[in-house]
Structure formats: C-alpha cells, structure tokens
Enzyme design. Structure first.
Site, PDB file in Angstrom:
ATOM      1  N   GLU A   5      57.649  34.610  -0.865  1.00 20.48           N
ATOM      2  CA  GLU A   5      57.788  35.759  -1.767  1.00 20.48           C
ATOM      3  C   GLU A   5      56.948  36.936  -1.262  1.00 20.48           C
ATOM      4  O   GLU A   5      55.780  36.779  -0.901  1.00 20.48           O
ATOM      5  CB  GLU A   5      57.330  35.364  -3.172  1.00 20.48           C
ATOM      6  CG  GLU A   5      57.488  36.472  -4.195  1.00 20.48           C
ATOM      7  CD  GLU A   5      56.984  36.093  -5.572  1.00 20.48           C
ATOM      8  OE1 GLU A   5      57.369  36.755  -6.546  1.00 20.48           O
ATOM      9  OE2 GLU A   5      56.196  35.119  -5.680  1.00 20.48           O
ATOM     10  N   LYS A  19      64.420  38.948  -8.953  1.00 17.88           N
ATOM     11  CA  LYS A  19      63.666  37.926  -9.703  1.00 17.88           C
ATOM     12  C   LYS A  19      63.979  37.987 -11.196  1.00 17.88           C
ATOM     13  O   LYS A  19      63.812  39.029 -11.835  1.00 17.88           O
ATOM     14  CB  LYS A  19      62.177  38.151  -9.452  1.00 17.88           C
ATOM     15  CG  LYS A  19      61.229  37.104  -9.997  1.00 17.88           C
ATOM     16  CD  LYS A  19      59.833  37.398  -9.477  1.00 17.88           C
ATOM     17  CE  LYS A  19      58.803  36.386  -9.940  1.00 17.88           C
ATOM     18  NZ  LYS A  19      57.479  36.643  -9.337  1.00 17.88           N
ATOM     19  N   CYS A  30      60.067  32.463  -7.316  1.00 16.83           N
ATOM     20  CA  CYS A  30      58.760  32.126  -7.876  1.00 16.83           C
ATOM     21  C   CYS A  30      58.783  31.624  -9.320  1.00 16.83           C
ATOM     22  O   CYS A  30      59.149  30.496  -9.586  1.00 16.83           O
ATOM     23  CB  CYS A  30      57.817  33.319  -7.724  1.00 16.83           C
ATOM     24  SG  CYS A  30      56.058  32.849  -7.915  1.00 16.83           S
TER      25      CYS A  30
END
Length: 417
Positions: A146, A221, A258
């Site tokens: 990330e 995300k 994540c």
C-alpha cells in the site's frame, strides 16, 4: 515501536527481549516460522507446521527452485526471498491453470526529513532490483504494498505529504509500465492518487497495469480506518469504484486495500464478482493488528474459494514532527513497527510461511487456479449461502426504524414474588 512485554526474567533476559522488539524480530528471528524451525525437533516442527500452515492437496506446501542469478541478487541486495507452490487436483476435462504470483514488501529508502523527490527516487532505486528479480523468476502477476511510493505519513495529519499524490498515469505508473512490458507481467501498483478531473481530489488507489504495459483500470480503497494513529480520513475518503474484478491474461484478480480486510462483506463482494486472486496491500503495525494478520486473509480465502496475497510494509518510519491521536498516549514521531510478514493463503485453508518481519522481501508462489472451483464444489458455500436472508436483513438495517430481531426470555424481566 512495539512495547516491551511485562516480564519477571533477570536483567540479561530482559535486554534480549527488548532488542528483539526494537529490531522488529521475534527474539532474534525474522519470522515465526524461522523461530519454530530453529527451536523444535524436526518431527515436532513438521507437526506444528501442519497445524499452522495447513495441507495443500493433502501434503505440506512445496518449495520451488528459483534461478541462481535471482538468489545472488537477493543476497547482494539483502532482501528475503521465498518461493512455494500450491497444487490442485488433476482434472479430466480441464488442464492446470498455473500462475506464478509475486509480492514485494519493503521499507522506505531514506529518512522522512530528506526532500520528497529524493525519497521517491530512492524507493524506485530500491525496488528496481527486486522487481527485476521477480521478472527474472517468471512472475506473471506482481503486487506491491500500500502506498509503496512514499512513507506512510497518514499518522501525522500534515497536509504537505499530499505532494506525493499523483495521477493514475503518473510517474510511478510509468516507472512500472516498463517492467510490465519487459517481463510480460501484470503489476498491481497501490498509490496515493490525485484525481485531476475531479477537483484534484486524493484517493488511496490501486492501479492495475497490464502485461503489455497498458493501464487496465483502478480500484479505490473502500474502508478508511479511524483507529489509533491511522488518521487516513484526513487525506482521503471511502472509495467509489465498487468491487471490481480485473480479467487479465493470467486470471481474474481484485484488490482489497488494507483496512478492507477487516470487513467480511468486502471480501465477499470480490468473490461474488468472480475473483480468483485477491491482493491485500497493507500498512499495519504489530501492536495494533499482528494477531489478526494471519487469520483474516486466510479466512477470506476459505470462505470465498479464492487465493489471497497479503502484503505489509517493513520497518519503522520516523517523522519530523511528533503527533498524537486523541487516545491519551504521549506524543510520538513514529507509527510503530511495520512487521512485514507477507504471505499467500489458498482456498483449501493452506498458506505459505511468511516473509521476514524486518527485511525487504520477495515472495513468489505458483498457484493452480483450478483449486478455486474444486473448493467451491467441495464445500458448496455459494450453494448453501442464504443471500436472500442477508439481503433482507441489510435492507431493514439501513432503514431509520430498524429494530434488531431479539427474542427475550419472558421471565427475564419478571419481578420475583
């Protein structure tokens, strides 16, 4: 840094434990696997590994050989190098669909006090030989960590770190496109994106680069943390790209960035869209999440009958100005230790040993994608799921007048005579 545990050991032993924590190791070992291997008898280690890593098609995960030139680069550049293989059962009507997949974890290359341009350039130079090693090993799909092109500065809440943001077709993408074309390799590049066409808004984004050097697409995300020092909502909000699955020449892939790994429905959505491999590029620290790290991705692989690649950065990143996060803790200048430990999980519940907790690393794994359908047939999770019940509950839950379906014992609140 992670905090030293309470201990009643003598002073000499306390010093050993403190050193182990401060350098990111486990009592001097770079991974749980290496610690167990060094301290258990071979027969005990084999049995413990069976329990911890599972069995793939009834046997332990196989190692695979890599070119000697790649091993030499790993030694020269001091990055961890591991390679394994997930098998599938032989089928009568389908040929094996074997794909070689790679994950790269790394620390930043220069202190965060150095100019931003120098920091980014140094990361490029650090990753170049590792990417070249992946290409020379025949990796078909490669995923980076990330926000790989910068320090993970989102703890600071300082807006100057936004300068690292770049368009989807920006400098970092151009850097990787050359490798994708050279090695016929699909590359997943998680960056800090600046959306030029929409008010220069910033997103946490994964760019999917095709094996011809083309940009296949992007995913933003979905879930943004608001826990501890993870003050990411200061910089970007929840993504707006849904749960896309990218069909490549090597298979159908997706990216659960994540914090999305903590949301089972996020994993489910990628599976419903047909993903065969889901990558989870992350940046997470030991004190916060390490007990969860080997569980969540493995569970997702099992529940959704796909492979999962988990990537975490390495090291401790110290920033110029101390910060706090409203949790009552003293001000500090670092996030904690990013513990690496990147690994792959398979739909049959097996998983690879992890990369190092404190070194850069390249993990390469062959996987037969036929295993995905084989596990769907075996367990029937898609067939036995009750999506209509879940959909009904979620539809009601979203309404302002929702009431939980709780049936109370009628005697629970009855006054005793």
């Amino acid at each position: 840094m992670e905090k030293s545990p309470e201990t009643e050991a003598d002073d000499g032993e306390v010093k050993v434990v403190t050193k182990a924590l401060n350098d990111g190791s486990l009592c001097g070992y770079d991974s749980l696997h290496s610690l167990l291997s060094a301290n258990l008898k071979p027969d005990l280690f084999q049995e413990v590994s069976r329990v911890l890593l599972g069995l793939n098609c009834g046997r332990a995960i196989d190692n695979i050989a890599l070119p000697e030139s790649v091993k030499a680069v790993s030694s020269e550049r001091d990055f961890d190098l591991k390679a394994f293989c997930f098998h599938a059962d032989k089928e009568l009507l389908r040929a094996p669909r074997i794909v070689r997949v790679g994950l790269i974890q790394n620390s930043i290359a220069l202190p965060t006090t150095v100019s931003f341009l120098e920091q980014k350039w140094a990361i490029y130079q650090k990753l170049k030989p590792i990417i070249e090693a992946a290409g020379a090993s025949g990796v078909n799909i490669l995923c980076l960590q990330e926000a790989w092109m910068m320090p993970f500065a989102f703890c600071t809440r300082e807006k100057r770190w936004c300068e690292f943001a770049e368009p989807v077709d920006g400098e970092s993408t151009q850097f990787l496109q050359d490798f994708a074309l050279k090695y016929n390799m699909v590359i997943i590049s998680p960056i800090l994106e600046r959306d030029i066409n929409h008010g220069e808004t910033i997103w946490n984004t994964a760019v999917i680069i095709g094996n011809h050097g083309n940009i296949i697409g992007k995913h933003r995300k979905n879930h943004i943390p608001r826990v501890g020092d993870f003050n990411e909502s200061t910089y970007y909000i929840e993504g707006n790209t849904g749960h896309p699955v990218f069909e490549t020449v090597y298979g159908k892939i997706a990216v659960n960035i994540c914090y999305g790994r903590h949301h089972p429905l996020n994993w489910l959505a990628f599976g419903l869209n047909g993903a065969e491999i889901v990558f989870n590029p992350s940046a997470t620290v030991g004190e916060l999440s390490e007990p969860m790290w080997p569980i969540e991705a493995r569970n997702a692989a099992i529940a959704n009958s796909y492979f999962v690649g988990s990537i975490n950065r390495v090291g401790t990143e110290t920033f110029p100005n101390p910060f706090t996060s409203g949790d009552g803790k003293p001000q500090h200048a670092d996030f904690g230790h990013f513990y690496g430990s990147s690994h792959f999980s398979a739909p049959d519940s097996s998983c690879t040993p992890s990369l190092s907790r404190n070194r850069d690393g390249l993990l390469i794994t062959d996987m037969d994608l036929n295993l995905c359908r084989q596990l769907k047939d075996k367990w029937g999770f898609r067939m036995t799921a009750r999506y209509e019940l879940y959909a009904e509950l979620l539809a009601h839950y979203l309404k302002p007048d929702f009431e939980p379906q709780v049936i109370s014992d009628p005697l629970l609140h009855k006054k005793s005579l």
